[in-house]
Every structure is written in structure tokens, then in C-alpha cells.
Design a protein around this motif. Structure first.
Motif, mmCIF file in Angstrom:
data_model
loop_
_atom_site.group_PDB
_atom_site.id
_atom_site.type_symbol
_atom_site.label_atom_id
_atom_site.label_comp_id
_atom_site.label_asym_id
_atom_site.label_seq_id
_atom_site.Cartn_x
_atom_site.Cartn_y
_atom_site.Cartn_z
ATOM 1 N N PHE A 24 0.849 -0.941 -0.236
ATOM 2 C CA PHE A 24 -0.267 0.033 0.240
ATOM 3 C C PHE A 24 0.973 1.004 0.269
ATOM 4 O O PHE A 24 0.735 2.313 -0.817
ATOM 5 C CB PHE A 24 -0.960 -0.128 1.371
ATOM 6 N N THR A 25 1.951 1.309 1.066
ATOM 7 C CA THR A 25 2.470 2.723 0.850
ATOM 8 C C THR A 25 3.676 2.668 -0.075
ATOM 9 O O THR A 25 3.709 3.387 -0.683
ATOM 10 C CB THR A 25 3.149 2.409 2.628
ATOM 11 N N ARG A 26 3.870 2.071 -0.911
ATOM 12 C CA ARG A 26 5.143 1.462 -1.437
ATOM 13 C C ARG A 26 4.364 2.018 -2.926
ATOM 14 O O ARG A 26 4.438 2.976 -4.105
ATOM 15 C CB ARG A 26 5.034 -0.183 -1.806
ATOM 16 N N PHE A 27 2.852 2.120 -2.860
ATOM 17 C CA PHE A 27 2.690 2.226 -4.560
ATOM 18 C C PHE A 27 1.499 3.724 -4.542
ATOM 19 O O PHE A 27 0.813 4.343 -5.124
ATOM 20 C CB PHE A 27 1.786 1.068 -5.118
ATOM 21 N N VAL A 28 0.966 3.696 -3.126
ATOM 22 C CA VAL A 28 -0.624 4.694 -2.992
ATOM 23 C C VAL A 28 -0.389 6.051 -2.633
ATOM 24 O O VAL A 28 0.621 5.495 -1.326
ATOM 25 C CB VAL A 28 -1.725 4.176 -2.611
ATOM 26 N N TYR A 29 -0.290 6.720 -3.132
ATOM 27 C CA TYR A 29 -0.302 8.682 -2.717
ATOM 28 C C TYR A 29 -0.919 9.136 -1.587
ATOM 29 O O TYR A 29 -0.531 9.595 -0.489
ATOM 30 C CB TYR A 29 0.200 9.110 -4.068
ATOM 31 N N ARG A 30 -2.067 8.655 -1.466
ATOM 32 C CA ARG A 30 -3.300 9.317 -0.741
ATOM 33 C C ARG A 30 -4.650 8.440 -0.767
ATOM 34 O O ARG A 30 -4.488 7.506 -2.391
ATOM 35 C CB ARG A 30 -3.791 10.816 -0.723
ATOM 36 N N VAL A 31 -5.624 8.154 -0.193
ATOM 37 C CA VAL A 31 -6.673 7.388 -0.401
ATOM 38 C C VAL A 31 -7.725 8.848 -0.269
ATOM 39 O O VAL A 31 -7.748 9.644 0.827
ATOM 40 C CB VAL A 31 -7.505 6.720 0.649
ATOM 41 N N ILE A 32 -8.644 9.019 -1.484
ATOM 42 C CA ILE A 32 -9.826 9.868 -1.352
ATOM 43 C C ILE A 32 -11.159 9.126 -1.181
ATOM 44 O O ILE A 32 -11.367 8.427 -1.860
ATOM 45 C CB ILE A 32 -9.737 10.708 -3.308
ATOM 46 N N VAL A 33 -11.802 9.911 -0.253
ATOM 47 C CA VAL A 33 -13.499 9.610 -0.187
ATOM 48 C C VAL A 33 -14.392 10.385 -0.609
ATOM 49 O O VAL A 33 -14.520 11.641 -0.754
ATOM 50 C CB VAL A 33 -13.763 9.343 1.256
ATOM 51 N N TYR A 34 -14.599 9.395 -1.721
ATOM 52 C CA TYR A 34 -15.935 10.056 -2.573
ATOM 53 C C TYR A 34 -17.506 10.092 -1.909
ATOM 54 O O TYR A 34 -18.102 10.984 -2.052
ATOM 55 C CB TYR A 34 -15.722 9.194 -3.529
ATOM 56 N N SER A 35 -17.876 9.108 -1.378
ATOM 57 C CA SER A 35 -18.700 8.726 -0.255
ATOM 58 C C SER A 35 -18.613 7.643 0.202
ATOM 59 O O SER A 35 -17.724 7.149 0.850
ATOM 60 C CB SER A 35 -20.387 8.788 -1.596
#
Length: 154
Positions: A125-136
Motif C-alpha cells: 500500500f505505502t509503496r504504490f498509493v499516494y493517498r486515499v480519496i473518499v468520494y462517498s
């Protein structure tokens, strides 16, 4: 986090259609697109400097009123600062593109030989994801370090 696991499995499965297509699109939008804009900004900065030198000469010879000189010089200095800020923004885009390409190469390498992900892996997760965006409440997006955002239902 099941949504991340699902997203990674989709990337592994659809690597050729998603990641390689994105990689090809990035390669065609190389730094050359910024070259013309950067050159125009350099020329603008040079013209700005010439104008400042001209008004300074006119002022020192007594042809310009001190208030007019101060106003014009301030305007030229502000324009120069804007041009320099735009140049810095282009440089940041170019260097950001390099980091993006490295992250894309990393995920391409990982997905080329990976087996399906069965459980959440924090290192992955930390290797590939910059951030998580919550849409709903039912949908989130994973903004990847390589650039795209992948939406997942939860």
C-alpha cells in the motif's frame, strides 16, 4: 482493506490495458511539451530586463519623473517575479514527471510477475498509493504515486 486488495488484483489482471496504456501516454507527453513554454518565458524575462534597463537609463538622464520610474520599475519587477514563478512551476512539473515515471516503472515491474493479492499488505500500500480519496460512504479512490486515481466501491 478489501478495496485496495481488489484494486491491486484488477491492476495485475489488466496490466496491459491499464498500466501499459498509461505508460505509453506518459511517454508521448514528454518534457518537450514544456520546452516552448519555457523558452517563451525566458524570452519574456529577457525583454523585461531590457525594459528595466531602458527606464533606468531614461531616469538617470533625467527624462523620467521619479514617481513614474518607481511605478514602471515596480510593475516590471512584479512581472519578472510572475515569470520566474511560472518557470519554477514548469521545472516542478518536469521533475514531478520523473518521480511519476519511476513509480510507474515500479508498479509495472511488480505487476509483471505478481500473483493475485489475497490480503491487505501495508508495505504494498505505502509503496504504490499516494493517498486515499473518499468520494462517498460507498466509494473511495486510490491516488497512485504514478499518477492515476483508481476508484473502488466499498
Amino acid at each position: 482493506m478489501a478495496a485496495f486488495t481488489t484494486m491491486m488484483n484488477k491492476l495485475i489482471f489488466a496490466r496491459d490495458k491499464v498500466l501499459l496504456t498509461f505508460s505509453n501516454a506518459l511517454k508521448t507527453a514528454e518534457k518537450a511539451e514544456y520546452l516552448d513554454e519555457f523558452t517563451a518565458l525566458e524570452e519574456g524575462l529577457e525583454k523585461n530586463l531590457q525594459k528595466r534597463q531602458q527606464i533606468t537609463q531614461l531616469f538617470t538622464k533625467g527624462y523620467l519623473d521619479p514617481a513614474v520610474y518607481a511605478q514602471q520599475n515596480d510593475e516590471l519587477l512584479n512581472a519578472s517575479a510572475r515569470i520566474i514563478a511560472e518557470k519554477d512551476a514548469i521545472i516542478a512539473k518536469i521533475s514531478g514527471g520523473s518521480r511519476q515515471k519511476e513509480a510507474l516503472e515500479d508498479i509495472l515491474h511488480y505487476t509483471s510477475g505478481a500473483s493475485m493479492v489475497t490480503e491487505f499488505d501495508e508495505d504494498l500500500f505505502t509503496r504504490f498509493v499516494y493517498r486515499v480519496i473518499v468520494y462517498s460512504r460507498t466509494e473511495i479512490g486510490f491516488e497512485m504515486k504514478c499518477g492515476p486515481v483508481f476508484r473502488e466501491r466499498i
